[in-house]
Each structure stands twice: as C-alpha cells, then as structure tokens.
Design an enzyme around this catalytic site. Sequence first.
Site, PDB file in Angstrom:
ATOM      1  N   HIS A  33      29.420  49.420   6.017  1.00  0.00           N
ATOM      2  CA  HIS A  33      30.435  49.088   5.021  1.00  0.00           C
ATOM      3  C   HIS A  33      30.365  49.980   3.788  1.00  0.00           C
ATOM      4  O   HIS A  33      29.301  50.398   3.345  1.00  0.00           O
ATOM      5  CB  HIS A  33      30.273  47.624   4.588  1.00  0.00           C
ATOM      6  CG  HIS A  33      28.899  47.305   4.052  1.00  0.00           C
ATOM      7  ND1 HIS A  33      28.553  47.474   2.737  1.00  0.00           N
ATOM      8  CD2 HIS A  33      27.798  46.831   4.673  1.00  0.00           C
ATOM      9  CE1 HIS A  33      27.300  47.108   2.551  1.00  0.00           C
ATOM     10  NE2 HIS A  33      26.805  46.710   3.715  1.00  0.00           N
ATOM     11  N   ASP A  34      31.542  50.296   3.276  1.00  0.00           N
ATOM     12  CA  ASP A  34      31.710  50.989   1.998  1.00  0.00           C
ATOM     13  C   ASP A  34      31.212  52.431   2.008  1.00  0.00           C
ATOM     14  O   ASP A  34      31.034  53.035   0.946  1.00  0.00           O
ATOM     15  CB  ASP A  34      31.017  50.222   0.858  1.00  0.00           C
ATOM     16  CG  ASP A  34      31.493  48.787   0.760  1.00  0.00           C
ATOM     17  OD1 ASP A  34      32.689  48.572   0.506  1.00  0.00           O
ATOM     18  OD2 ASP A  34      30.668  47.864   0.978  1.00  0.00           O
ATOM     19  N   GLY A  86      24.969  50.832   4.206  1.00  0.00           N
ATOM     20  CA  GLY A  86      26.130  50.657   3.353  1.00  0.00           C
ATOM     21  C   GLY A  86      26.139  51.571   2.148  1.00  0.00           C
ATOM     22  O   GLY A  86      25.099  52.003   1.648  1.00  0.00           O
TER      23      GLY A  86
END
Length: 271
Positions: free
Chosen positions: A127-128, A145
């Site tokens: 994520h991200d 992440g």
Amino acid sequence: MTMIAASAKIHPLAVVEDGAVVGENVVIGPFCCVGPKVVLHDEVELLPHAIVTGLTVIGRGCSIFPNAVIGGDPQSLHHDGVETTLTVGEKCTFREGVTVNTGTTGGGGKTVIGNNNLFLANSHVAHDCILGDNIVLSNSVMLAGHVIVEDRVIIGGGSAVHQFTRIGRQAFIGGLSGAANDIIPYGMLHGIPGVLNGLNVVGMSRAGMDKATIHRVRRAYKQIFESEGAIRSNAAAIRDEYADCAPVIEILDFIAADSDRALSSPGRGKG
C-alpha cells in the site's frame, strides 16, 4: 453500468462485474475476475486466472499473468476499510502471482505505478507505494508500504525493502538483499542488512551517460562517503564544485531531502 468496447475479447468463463470499464482490444482470458470499479484501458491483456479488483485503473497495453491479484486491499492493520486507489501506467507487465495493493487512508490513499515496468513472478507492491518508470522487480521482491522507487531501478530476486524507504533513480539492489535505508540515485546495494557498494556504473553507461560524467559522479561519491565527517555535511560541502553536473546534483538533492529513513552507506551508520 458496465462499459465494454465492441473490440474487447472476453472469454465466456471470465467474470466482468457490472460497472467495470473495458477498453478497445482488451483481452480477458478464462477464469479472470474484473471488479465493478476497475478500468482497463485499451489493449490490456489478462491471462487465465488473473484478478483485477478494487478502485483500480490499468493503463494501455499492460499484461497481467495467471494468479496475479492487482488492486487488492492493503495488508495493513490500520486499514479502516475506506476505499482507496491503485493507478497503473502503460505497458506494465505483472507476471505470475504478483500482488499489488491499493493505498491506505493514513498514507495518502493511493498506490501509483508508472509506465513500462516489469514485475516478475511473486513480487509484491504494498500500500501507498509510488513507483516511477522502467523499473524491474525480479522474482519474489517485496516492497513494504510507502516505498518510493524512482525511474530505472532494478531490484534483484528475493530482496525486501523496508517501509518508507526511498530508492533513487537508476539504483541497483542485488538479489537476496535487505534495503532498510534510503539508497541514493545510481547507488548499488547488496547484503543483509544492505550496504552501499559503489555506483551502478553499468546502468549509467547503458542509459547513455558519458565517461567523463561517470568519472565525476564516482569522484563525488568518494567525497561524500569516504571522506571524514558526516555524509550530509560532506554532500553539502561539494555542491558548488558540481553545480554543472546534473547527476551529482541529483544525488545531493536526494541526500538533503527529508526522509523517514537513514541513508544507506558503505558500512557506516546513519548519515
């Protein structure tokens, strides 16, 4: 309402949920699943058993191989269930078993991947993460992440990158390495924990950098990392000397930038 271009070829055993957008000349093989908020731009190909889900946009000409899951929920204990996004540029290839997650609310809410990237089997983008262009993630590479990967980076098989790490443009990470700290542009990192081991001279040459410039970058590297004093102080001290050398300035700007991680170095501690 599902929008499917007339030229798209969708196997009768594929599932394309209502609401998906499927562009011209898209090919979706048997047993693929396309979620209701997915956008597949023109000429995307999904091979059998590929899954694209979430609020995900796949750019023109991408290929997604069997058992890849693109756009899955973030693997984060802090994920609050709010819908977040994944955006993929053009002509990216996701080989077998690749997983790419959407963002988290606390991390900006988006995962972004640029153009012409190659993700080999079983690699993972968490994520991200923000990825540039012309990147290669070899087999079983793991990005945690919030990782930033700049253009033309190559990461060797089985390597892992710690969350919030920055990897500068055209850096090279050797196989089975652990990148726990930022890696300067053009840097080479090997080992667990990863140690900066000079410059990616081969990559610099292949990208068209002339010998004189490479020589200056190597000299600057020695001044930064092999001189007495702190890395950041050494970098600041040579800025005027290399004001006319864009690759060195790129390295100096990278070192000077704010970051959540320390700088990788040739066996030394924090920069």
